[in-house]
Design an enzyme around this catalytic site. Structure first.
Site, PDB file in Angstrom:
ATOM      1  N   ASP A   1      -3.718  -2.989   4.671  1.00 39.43           N
ATOM      2  CA  ASP A   1      -4.169  -3.861   5.753  1.00 39.43           C
ATOM      3  C   ASP A   1      -4.497  -3.135   7.044  1.00 39.43           C
ATOM      4  OD1 ASP A   1      -3.714  -5.937   4.003  1.00 39.43           O
ATOM      5  OD2 ASP A   1      -1.804  -6.536   4.875  1.00 39.43           O
TER       6      ASP A   1
ATOM      7  N   VAL B   1       7.778   4.429  12.977  1.00 43.52           N
ATOM      8  CA  VAL B   1       7.078   5.419  13.796  1.00 43.52           C
ATOM      9  C   VAL B   1       6.788   4.819  15.167  1.00 43.52           C
ATOM     10  CG1 VAL B   1       4.914   6.685  14.086  1.00 43.52           C
ATOM     11  CG2 VAL B   1       6.084   6.716  11.883  1.00 43.52           C
TER      12      VAL B   1
ATOM     13  N   CYS C   1      -9.323 -12.838  -3.572  1.00 40.06           N
ATOM     14  CA  CYS C   1      -8.637 -13.880  -2.823  1.00 40.06           C
ATOM     15  C   CYS C   1      -8.497 -15.115  -3.708  1.00 40.06           C
ATOM     16  CB  CYS C   1      -9.423 -14.215  -1.553  1.00 40.06           C
ATOM     17  SG  CYS C   1      -8.597 -15.429  -0.504  1.00 40.06           S
TER      18      CYS C   1
ATOM     19  N   GLN D   1       4.476 -10.700  -0.881  1.00 43.02           N
ATOM     20  CA  GLN D   1       3.991 -11.594   0.158  1.00 43.02           C
ATOM     21  C   GLN D   1       3.064 -12.715  -0.328  1.00 43.02           C
ATOM     22  OE1 GLN D   1       3.308  -9.710   4.137  1.00 43.02           O
ATOM     23  NE2 GLN D   1       3.647  -7.814   2.989  1.00 43.02           N
TER      24      GLN D   1
ATOM     25  N   CYS E   1      -4.893 -11.778   4.050  1.00 41.91           N
ATOM     26  CA  CYS E   1      -5.411 -12.776   3.118  1.00 41.91           C
ATOM     27  C   CYS E   1      -6.182 -13.863   3.852  1.00 41.91           C
ATOM     28  CB  CYS E   1      -4.311 -13.400   2.274  1.00 41.91           C
ATOM     29  SG  CYS E   1      -4.980 -14.521   1.014  1.00 41.91           S
TER      30      CYS E   1
ATOM     31  N   THR F   1      -6.033  -7.739   1.410  1.00 39.16           N
ATOM     32  CA  THR F   1      -5.240  -8.318   0.328  1.00 39.16           C
ATOM     33  C   THR F   1      -4.552  -7.209  -0.464  1.00 39.16           C
ATOM     34  OG1 THR F   1      -6.951  -8.235  -1.402  1.00 39.16           O
ATOM     35  CG2 THR F   1      -6.994 -10.139   0.083  1.00 39.16           C
TER      36      THR F   1
ATOM     37  N   GLY G   1       0.809  -1.212   0.000  1.00 35.90           N
ATOM     38  CA  GLY G   1       0.000   0.000   0.000  1.00 35.90           C
ATOM     39  C   GLY G   1       0.840   1.258   0.000  1.00 35.90           C
TER      40      GLY G   1
END
Length: 489
Positions: A390, A138, A433, A103, A236, A399, A74
């Site tokens: 996520d 962070v 998925c 992943q 997932c 996902t 992302g």
């Protein structure tokens, strides 16, 4: 180097020399597996020029300090688009991981079809030189003052922030288990990885587990194998079943079997009835598979190979004459199950820094996850904060396909907010998925907030297909590296 099993792949190649069993010709299959054809299938613009033209409409010459937290799927997708859309912006990304992992490929590692070298690249390949990359994490968010603080104590301010911190694995939430136990005493977990170190040990460990399970089955004693799915959201949602079916098929190829137990906190195999019914049919093609629904793994006795689950069950009360139904209540009890092999999916959650901050949800099942609007991806209380991937507390599976659809929404709406315009981009909840039901077949479960949303409507989305297997195994990874992470769609 672990020796990979490749016998399963040969029949897949053979299928491309003639008609597949679903009526798609070799020519059609090859065309659709090509970058251009596959892009068309997956709803991607037919040319990069079209994608670039679309991106060109989302631009602003305004100056602003943009902060992206996280450099997984992302974060990198958002970065690529923001870098193009805001040429005058001062962009900073905070992420410790110098290695980027594909992943989804960890499941193919577990199946003996990928190695770690197939799923990793340097993150520097995706972070432009003029972006300020702080290789740290962070430690705290202070959205009231538009700043964050890193573990090293560095304060970073921003005008707009995109939170893409993903999710963390919590093996220790299972009493008696630590990460060091994975790969020993019949325990595996395909999820075991360290993004900061760029390792994905779970894939290789699970492939070794596949082989050990087969060896045990070949010895004449039928082993008992348990596959778990926790009560938390997971990366997932179909992955636990993928490992179940692939390992069962791995044994079946040699006419071997085991007592398979799928222990899930869910009440069914899949939330959409079409996919649930299809997966029930899939299970019948294997040796004994017993589903233990509403079972959440809470403890494990590694030495004695006993897993303890909290089972939630329903109690029928008195009959209500007015409602014409029985009163019901839920109770829990502890259930012990012995095993020879167990594949564990750990509980997962947002980073502690986010949980402790004002940015997370404070109620319900979304507690601790980033509080964003499920359509605009803008924070519900801090208008200069957006989320992707996520970490977002929205009602979808987590996902990479979801992040891909969220990226243009996040960037389009962030640019609109910067320009003082209305936020018009809407995320429809799309997720995908690819459930591997055996070596050579996948159910491509695509859905959004409204329900099932197949990219190819004329193909039954609940039917396991070789086409989707070939697409996932051979085409999706290069598309991820060379298109998705470049922000070209």
């Amino acid at each position: 180097m672990i020796k990979k099993k490749i016998e399963h792949s040969k029949p897949l190649i053979d299928l491309l020399h003639g008609e597949t069993n679903e009526g798609i010709s070799r020519r059609t299959a090859l065309k659709m597996m090509g970058v251009g054809g596959a892009a068309t299938v997956m709803g991607i613009p037919s040319s990069l020029q079209a994608a670039e033209a679309e991106a060109a409409n989302i631009k602003s010459d305004k100056k602003a300090k943009i902060l992206i937290v996280g450099a997984g799927s992302g974060g990198i997708m958002a970065l690529a688009r923001l870098h193009s859309a805001l040429p005058n912006a001062d962009i900073t990304i905070i992420a410790p991981n110098e290695i980027h992992l594909y992943q989804p490929g960890q499941v193919f590692m577990a199946a003996g079809l990928y190695t770690i070298d197939d799923i990793k690249k340097d993150n520097k390949d995706f972070i432009p030189d003029d972006v300020n990359w702080i290789k740290d994490e962070v430690a705290s968010f202070d959205p009231d003052n538009n700043k964050v603080t890193t573990r090293a104590g560095k304060e970073v301010t921003y005008d707009y922030m995109v939170v893409a911190t993903g999710m963390e694995y919590h093996y220790k939430w299972i009493k008696g288990l630590t990460e060091d136990d994975i790969g020993k005493n019949g325990i595996s977990s395909v999820y075991l990885s360290n993004l900061e170190e760029g390792t994905a040990k779970g894939g290789d460990i699970t492939w070794e587990w596949f082989e050990a399970l087969k060896e045990a089955a070949a010895s004449g004693k039928k082993p008992k194998a348990i596959y778990t799915q926790p009560s938390t959201a997971i990366k997932c949602g179909g992955a636990p079943q993928k490992i179940l079916y692939l390992s069962a098929d791995h044994l079946r190829k040699d006419n071997l079997g085991a007592d398979f137990i799928f222990a899930t906190n869910s009440a069914k195999l899949f939330k959409h009835p079409e996919f649930d019914a299809s997966l029930q049919k899939v299970q019948k093609q294997y040796d004994t598979i017993t589903n233990k629904f509403r079972h959440n793994l809470v403890a494990i006795d590694i030495k004695n190979k006993v897993a303890t689950f909290e089972e939630t069950y329903e109690i029928k009360g008195e009959y209500d004459e007015d409602l014409e139904e029985y009163d019901t209540s839920e109770e829990t009890r502890m259930v012990d199950m012995s095993y020879d092999f167990i594949h564990i999916v750990p509980p997962m959650g947002a980073s502690q820094a986010l949980v402790d901050s004002p940015l997370g949800w404070r109620k319900g099942s979304a507690k601790g996850w980033l509080e964003v609007d499920q359509h605009t991806m803008q924070h519900r209380r801090y208008e200069n904060v957006f989320g992707i991937g996520d970490v977002c507390g929205i009602p979808i599976c987590r996902t990479g396909g979801s992040a891909r659809h969220q990226a243009p929404v996040v960037v389009g709406n962030l640019v609109a907010a910067l320009e003082g315009k209305a936020l018009r981009e809407k995320f429809d909840g799309y997720t995908v998925c690819p459930i591997k039901t055996e070596y050579g077949k996948i159910i491509l479960a695509e859905f959004n907030y409204e329900g099932i949303a197949p990219t190819i409507p004329f193909l039954d989305p609940a039917e396991p297909r070789f086409f989707w297997w070939a697409f996932d195994l051979y085409q999706l990874k290069p598309m991820y590296w060379y298109l998705m992470l470049r922000g070209w769609f």
